[in-house]
Structure formats: C-alpha cells, structure tokens
Design a protein around this motif. Structure first.
Motif, PDB file in Angstrom:
ATOM      1  N   ALA A  25       0.828  -1.210   0.000  1.00 43.89           N
ATOM      2  CA  ALA A  25       0.000   0.000   0.000  1.00 43.89           C
ATOM      3  C   ALA A  25       0.862   1.259   0.000  1.00 43.89           C
ATOM      4  N   LEU A  26       1.939   1.234   0.781  1.00 43.75           N
ATOM      5  CA  LEU A  26       2.809   2.413   0.836  1.00 43.75           C
ATOM      6  C   LEU A  26       3.661   2.542  -0.428  1.00 43.75           C
ATOM      7  N   TYR A  27       4.142   1.414  -0.964  1.00 40.48           N
ATOM      8  CA  TYR A  27       4.870   1.494  -2.237  1.00 40.48           C
ATOM      9  C   TYR A  27       3.961   2.104  -3.307  1.00 40.48           C
ATOM     10  N   ALA A  28       2.671   1.717  -3.287  1.00 39.29           N
ATOM     11  CA  ALA A  28       1.726   2.262  -4.266  1.00 39.29           C
ATOM     12  C   ALA A  28       1.566   3.772  -4.090  1.00 39.29           C
ATOM     13  N   GLN A  29       1.586   4.230  -2.840  1.00 39.78           N
ATOM     14  CA  GLN A  29       1.508   5.672  -2.600  1.00 39.78           C
ATOM     15  C   GLN A  29       2.709   6.393  -3.210  1.00 39.78           C
ATOM     16  N   VAL A  30       3.888   5.816  -3.029  1.00 36.35           N
ATOM     17  CA  VAL A  30       5.091   6.420  -3.603  1.00 36.35           C
ATOM     18  C   VAL A  30       4.962   6.518  -5.120  1.00 36.35           C
ATOM     19  N   LEU A  31       4.479   5.416  -5.732  1.00 35.20           N
ATOM     20  CA  LEU A  31       4.391   5.388  -7.194  1.00 35.20           C
ATOM     21  C   LEU A  31       3.312   6.331  -7.715  1.00 35.20           C
ATOM     22  N   ALA A  32       2.297   6.578  -6.899  1.00 34.60           N
ATOM     23  CA  ALA A  32       1.292   7.569  -7.312  1.00 34.60           C
ATOM     24  C   ALA A  32       1.902   8.963  -7.383  1.00 34.60           C
ATOM     25  N   LEU A  33       2.867   9.212  -6.477  1.00 34.93           N
ATOM     26  CA  LEU A  33       3.542  10.516  -6.469  1.00 34.93           C
ATOM     27  C   LEU A  33       4.675  10.566  -7.488  1.00 34.93           C
ATOM     28  N   ASP A  34       5.350   9.405  -7.666  1.00 33.47           N
ATOM     29  CA  ASP A  34       6.520   9.358  -8.548  1.00 33.47           C
ATOM     30  C   ASP A  34       6.525   8.015  -9.287  1.00 33.47           C
ATOM     31  N   PRO A  35       5.858   7.934 -10.438  1.00 38.31           N
ATOM     32  CA  PRO A  35       5.753   6.655 -11.163  1.00 38.31           C
ATOM     33  C   PRO A  35       7.102   6.067 -11.576  1.00 38.31           C
ATOM     34  N   ARG A  36       8.175   6.852 -11.530  1.00 38.84           N
ATOM     35  CA  ARG A  36       9.490   6.363 -11.930  1.00 38.84           C
ATOM     36  C   ARG A  36      10.389   6.109 -10.723  1.00 38.84           C
ATOM     37  N   HIS A  37       9.778   5.917  -9.558  1.00 36.75           N
ATOM     38  CA  HIS A  37      10.564   5.652  -8.344  1.00 36.75           C
ATOM     39  C   HIS A  37      11.068   4.206  -8.416  1.00 36.75           C
ATOM     40  N   PHE A  38      12.344   4.052  -8.746  1.00 36.29           N
ATOM     41  CA  PHE A  38      12.910   2.730  -9.031  1.00 36.29           C
ATOM     42  C   PHE A  38      12.720   1.762  -7.867  1.00 36.29           C
ATOM     43  N   ASP A  39      13.118   2.151  -6.676  1.00 38.45           N
ATOM     44  CA  ASP A  39      13.078   1.221  -5.544  1.00 38.45           C
ATOM     45  C   ASP A  39      11.652   0.768  -5.237  1.00 38.45           C
ATOM     46  N   SER A  40      10.681   1.662  -5.371  1.00 39.27           N
ATOM     47  CA  SER A  40       9.294   1.262  -5.097  1.00 39.27           C
ATOM     48  C   SER A  40       8.771   0.315  -6.173  1.00 39.27           C
ATOM     49  N   LEU A  41       9.096   0.583  -7.430  1.00 38.63           N
ATOM     50  CA  LEU A  41       8.716  -0.351  -8.492  1.00 38.63           C
ATOM     51  C   LEU A  41       9.316  -1.736  -8.242  1.00 38.63           C
ATOM     52  N   HIS A  42      10.611  -1.743  -7.966  1.00 38.39           N
ATOM     53  CA  HIS A  42      11.321  -3.005  -7.767  1.00 38.39           C
ATOM     54  C   HIS A  42      10.780  -3.772  -6.565  1.00 38.39           C
ATOM     55  N   LEU A  43      10.663  -3.093  -5.432  1.00 41.29           N
ATOM     56  CA  LEU A  43      10.312  -3.799  -4.205  1.00 41.29           C
ATOM     57  C   LEU A  43       8.821  -4.082  -4.106  1.00 41.29           C
ATOM     58  N   MET A  44       7.976  -3.234  -4.687  1.00 45.02           N
ATOM     59  CA  MET A  44       6.565  -3.609  -4.747  1.00 45.02           C
ATOM     60  C   MET A  44       6.396  -4.853  -5.620  1.00 45.02           C
ATOM     61  N   GLY A  45       7.154  -4.904  -6.718  1.00 43.54           N
ATOM     62  CA  GLY A  45       7.131  -6.116  -7.532  1.00 43.54           C
ATOM     63  C   GLY A  45       7.559  -7.335  -6.729  1.00 43.54           C
ATOM     64  N   LEU A  46       8.572  -7.163  -5.883  1.00 45.88           N
ATOM     65  CA  LEU A  46       9.041  -8.283  -5.064  1.00 45.88           C
ATOM     66  C   LEU A  46       7.968  -8.713  -4.070  1.00 45.88           C
ATOM     67  N   THR A  47       7.269  -7.749  -3.446  1.00 42.87           N
ATOM     68  CA  THR A  47       6.207  -8.129  -2.504  1.00 42.87           C
ATOM     69  C   THR A  47       5.101  -8.896  -3.211  1.00 42.87           C
ATOM     70  N   LEU A  48       4.796  -8.531  -4.439  1.00 48.60           N
ATOM     71  CA  LEU A  48       3.769  -9.254  -5.184  1.00 48.60           C
ATOM     72  C   LEU A  48       4.210 -10.692  -5.466  1.00 48.60           C
ATOM     73  N   VAL A  49       5.483 -10.866  -5.830  1.00 52.24           N
ATOM     74  CA  VAL A  49       6.008 -12.213  -6.024  1.00 52.24           C
ATOM     75  C   VAL A  49       5.891 -13.002  -4.727  1.00 52.24           C
ATOM     76  N   GLN A  50       6.248 -12.373  -3.622  1.00 53.80           N
ATOM     77  CA  GLN A  50       6.191 -13.041  -2.322  1.00 53.80           C
ATOM     78  C   GLN A  50       4.764 -13.300  -1.866  1.00 53.80           C
ATOM     79  N   SER A  51       3.796 -12.622  -2.492  1.00 49.85           N
ATOM     80  CA  SER A  51       2.371 -12.799  -2.149  1.00 49.85           C
ATOM     81  C   SER A  51       1.651 -13.677  -3.163  1.00 49.85           C
ATOM     82  N   ASP A  52       2.405 -14.469  -3.913  1.00 45.14           N
ATOM     83  CA  ASP A  52       1.840 -15.384  -4.914  1.00 45.14           C
ATOM     84  C   ASP A  52       1.152 -14.653  -6.064  1.00 45.14           C
TER      85      ASP A  52
END
Length: 555
Positions: A25-52
């Motif tokens: 939810a917080l990574y999504a907030q970051v991306l709403a403010l900055d769609p090119r925020h590398f770390d949030s894109l990368h780590l939100m993607g990782l959380t999704l992988v970890q969440s099946d």
C-alpha cells in the motif's frame, strides 16, 4: 504531504518485517507521487512475487529494470519470479544478466542452477551449483539441489554425498532427508530410504512430498497397505497432488481394485512425471455411451497400445469408432478388429467425430472389472497367415523341432535395466536338447547370440529378412509359430499374450514391475502367460530356474 522517500522508508520497514500488504500500500503511494521511483517499483514487484502474484510482480520489476538496467538484484528477483511462473528459459536469461553484473554472488549461481535444472540441462546445473559452493561452501540449498541434478543424471552415489553435505549443514533440512531417500531407493537401499522419509516427516509432518516419496518406497518393498496409507496422507495435505493420485491408481490397479484404480487413472494427464503426449483437440471427452462417432487414440508406446487393444472387444455393441494407433499396428488391428476403423496415430485424425478418449481411459469408461477382463475376446490379435507360411518356408529351423521364442531385454528408458536379462542368463534353458530357439528380441543382439554359440554350442536363430523392431506384423507371425515363448516385460510379452501363446513372462520385483504384471503367477490380463517374478530386486536366478521348468512344460 509526506515526501516519496519518507513514505518509501516506512514501506521498506514494513516489507522487512514481513507485512507485505501494508508495504504494498505504501509502495503504491510512492508510485502515485513518482511513477518512476525505481526502488518502489522493484520492491513492490518483489512483494507481489512473495504474495503469490508473480505475474504482476514480474511486470513491475521489468519496469524497474527499464529505469536502471545495471542493478543486479532486480534482474535476480525477476529471474526468481519467472521461475515461480514456470518460465525457466526466461528466468535463466535474467539470472545470467544478474551474474554478469555481480559474478561473485553465490545465491545468483544457485538460482541459475535451479533454472538449468528445470530446463533438464543437468550438467550445466551441476556446474552452476559448484560455482555457488566455491563462493559459499555453507550454502545447504546448493548441496541439496546439486544432489537432485546428480540423481537426475544417474549419479546416485554422488547425489547421496551432496545430500549428506546439505544435512550436515542443516540437520533439520526435511527436503534433503527425503531427497536422500529417493536416491537410496534408486540404489535399492529401501530400508534406508524409508528411514530418510520418516525423518523428513518427523521434521515436517505436513510435508506432502515426503509422504508421497515414502509411499513409493513402500510400493517397491511390497508393503501395499502401508503405501496406500502414505499416498492418502500426501493427498490429505494436497488433494490435487497429481503424481500421488496417479501412483496410487497404479498401486490399486496392481492390487486388482479396478474400480478405484481406473477411477483415479486419469490423473496421469496432470502428472509432470507422465510424459506420453495427450491429443490436442477441441472434441469433448467421450462418456462411454454408444452414441455418435468416437475417436479413440493410443498412448504410452506400442506395448501399451497392444495392451489397451485387449479392451476393444468390450466396446458397446453398435458403437461407431475410429482408433488412432502406432502405424506398425495398423495391419494387425485392421485384421483383428474388422468392425472398427484404424488410422495412423502420427497423423492428424480426419473425420467427423462427436467425442474422443484415450485408450488408457477405457478401463474407467467401460467400468472394467475382473469379470469383464475374463470376458474379453482371447486371443484378441490375429496373425497374418501368409506371413506365417512364408516364415516357416524360409526358416527351416521353425519346422525341425519345437520352437521356443526368446526375448530378454527392454528398451524402456526408465525401467529398461530392471526389466532386462542377458541371453547367457538363460543358459539352463538353452541347454535343453531338441528345441529350436528363436530370437524375438529387437535391438543389437548379435554379440549376445555369438556369445551363446561360442560358450554353449547353441544357435539362437534369427528369421531371415525380418526386422523385429519395425515389422510388428511379421514379429507377431513369428511369435505365432513358436510352441512357447519366454520373454521379459516388453512388446514381445504383449504380442505373445495377445495371441494366447503359452509361455512365461519374467518380471522384476519392485521397480519396473508394471501394474498389469502384478499379482500371482496366473496373469489376469494375459492368461496364457505364467508370470514369474524375481524373489527380490535384481535377483533373477530363482526366477530363471522356475521359468525354465515352466517353458519346458509348455513345449
């Protein structure tokens, strides 16, 4: 409003504490403010992988890589996501990009090995695991997975050594204990294998694979009741465990519990271990009723197609059916079952069909039981009379003495060694005077025939001009000319049984004993053949002695 990096730090803390949904939810907030925020894109993607949600996660990680292609960990995490999605070739590409950027990371080499293992490139996988272990000898998972790759290449003793190394590092490593048990089972050390699976289950009672592996070991030990209990334990934990459902069906069929066994047999199509191709078709599955025009199709190889053909006489009266089979069986089956249409199974079926079924599913569709098996037409194959006359004319040894056909090897890729003898092992039979011995064995056997001639002064005759591998119609005619047959579990056994030829089928004990050869000496499926099994795995001596006596009685 909080700055993106402040929100990111809170997201990262939640992520590191395992609170994946809150972190997302917080990574999504970051991306709403900055769609090119590398770390949030990368780590939100990782959380999704970890969440099946690996597919969504992989898409976000790819977007992150597009922003910063030189970040090795993103390539590594994308590789893991693709492995989770069952796309090992793509995963390997990502992992190799990670390694190009960071070649000294043992974990990257480990995951590259996993991708190679999934691709069945076992030698390369072993090299990747070795690279990981050079960087980190304490990496227990690399030792374990190296053992799996070694086992898959048949290097069983080395596999056990790798599992031992994994267990020494992590004594409570349940997967390594059960994997060690699988290798020991392949080595014939069944009691030790069982102890390994028991240890794995003690460490992790809900480990479905260990219960399944335990069941397979018990099957080879002949402990059917305990094996069924272990299959059931695995299936309580994983009801959709296709390999367990399939192997349970084989055990039930071998026990003669046909209703239960055939009821589960269709699980084979969902088992990764079952490699026979399934017909690709939009036709609906046949329900067993004598309506429409049904396409039946062969599976699992020519021996099984012959075996399944024994059920064709049980098809409902009046059913219109076309049967797609190995082209080598076409002439035989057209002659033997003139009321059915047979086509080459290697070609796309042509015609207007209302439904389809695999031949192996006839057992369930026809509700086959012991009474129906006994009611089949027998013999169910008919030899070509002209071919038989020509063989007798061109091969005088078929007329001089009682002819005994011999077939002693199997080319089965999985169980061939367990199902095979050497021709010289049959010396007690070959010493019998007044018998013409006839080669029914396909493959390169000239050296073995020459060895017998030199050692015993006995000729095992080969029929002139007959290719016993490809000319199955000719082989069937040759089998029909024999007074008796001694064979191991191979195509010749099916042909002899289909002709109701007197003789012996020698089968292994445990590994390699197919379900339809299990039971007592009087085989239900091929009543003319006496089934003689090893006393214990790999020990043929007593079985050979019994087979010799049985064949002599048949001549």
């Amino acid at each position: 409003m909080a700055a993106p990096n402040d929100i990111f730090r809170k997201a990262l803390a939640l992520h590191q504490s395992g609170k994946l949904a809150a972190a997302q939810a917080l990574y999504a907030q970051v991306l709403a403010l900055d769609p090119r925020h590398f770390d949030s894109l990368h780590l939100m993607g990782l959380t999704l992988v970890q969440s099946d949600e690996a597919q969504k996660g992989a898409e976000l990680i790819r977007r992150a890589i597009a922003l910063r292609p030189g970040f090795a960990e993103a390539h590594y995490n994308l590789g893991n996501a693709l492995l989770t999605l069952g796309r090992p070739a793509e995963a390997l590409d990502s992992l190799r990009q990670a390694l190009a950027l960071k070649p000294g990371d043992a974990q990257y080499h480990l995951e590259a090995g996993n991708a190679l293992k999934d691709l069945k490139r076992d030698s390369e996988a072993i090299a990747a695991y070795d690279a990981a272990l050079r960087l980190d000898p304490q990496l227990a998972e690399a030792h374990n997975n190296r053992g799996i790759a070694l086992r898959d290449t048949g290097r069983l003793d080395e596999a056990v050594t790798s599992y031992d190394a994994a267990i020494a590092l992590r004594p409570r490593y349940a997967e390594a204990h059960s994997n060690r048990g699988n290798a020991l089972k392949e080595l014939g050390q069944l009691e030790e294998a069982l102890a390994c699976h028991d240890r794995a289950i003690a460490l992790r009672p809900a480990y479905a694979e260990a219960h399944y592996n335990r069941a397979n070991a018990l099957v080879e030990m002949g402990r059917s009741g305990a094996a069924l209990e272990s299959f059931d334990a695995a299936l309580r934990l994983r009801p959709d465990y296709a390999e367990a459902q399939h192997n349970k069906s084989l055990l039930l069929l071998g026990l003669g519990r046909f209703g239960e066994g055939f009821g589960l047999y269709s699980w084979r199509w969902r088992s990764p271990a079952f490699t026979s191709p399934k017909l690709v078709t939009d036709l609906p599955a046949w329900d067993g009723r004598p309506e429409g025009h049904v396409l039946l199709w062969g599976e699992q190889g020519i021996g099984d197609e012959i075996f399944h053909a024994s059920l064709l006489s049980l098809l409902p009266e009046g059913l219109s059916a076309t049967v797609a089979v190995d082209r080598r069986l076409l002439a035989i089956l057209r002659r033997s079952c003139p009321h059915l249409t047979f086509i080459d199974g290697a070609l796309p079926p042509e015609g207007r069909f209302t439904a389809q079924a695999a031949l192996g599913d006839l057992g369930a569709l026809l509700n086959v039981d012991a009474a129906l098996i006994a009611a089949r037409r027998m013999p169910f194959l008919v030899a070509n009379a002209a071919r038989r006359d020509a063989l007798r004319r061109d091969n005088p040894f078929l007329a001089r003495h009682p002819a005994c056909g011999l077939s002693w090897k199997s080319a089965n890729k999985k169980f061939g060694p367990e199902k095979s003898l050497r021709l010289m092992d049959l010396a007690p039979l070959l010493a019998t005077p007044g018998v013409s011995f006839v080669n029914l064995q396909y493959g390169e056997v000239e050296d073995e025939i020459a060895e017998v001639r030199a050692a015993l002064g006995v000729t095992v005759h080969r029929a002139e001009g007959l290719d016993v591998l490809n000319d199955i119609d000719g082989l069937l005619a040759l089998v029909d000319l024999c007074g008796a047959v001694l064979t191991t579990s191979n195509v010749t056994a099916h042909l002899a049984g289909a002709l109701a030829k007197q003789g012996v089928a020698m089968v292994p004990s445990g590994k390699g004993c197919l379900w339809y050869w299990q039971g007592g000496p009087n085989n239900l499926w091929y009543p003319s053949l006496r089934r003689i099994a090893q006393d214990s795995p790999g020990q043929w001596q007593a079985a050979i002695a019994a087979a010799v006596m049985a064949v002599k009685d048949s001549l």
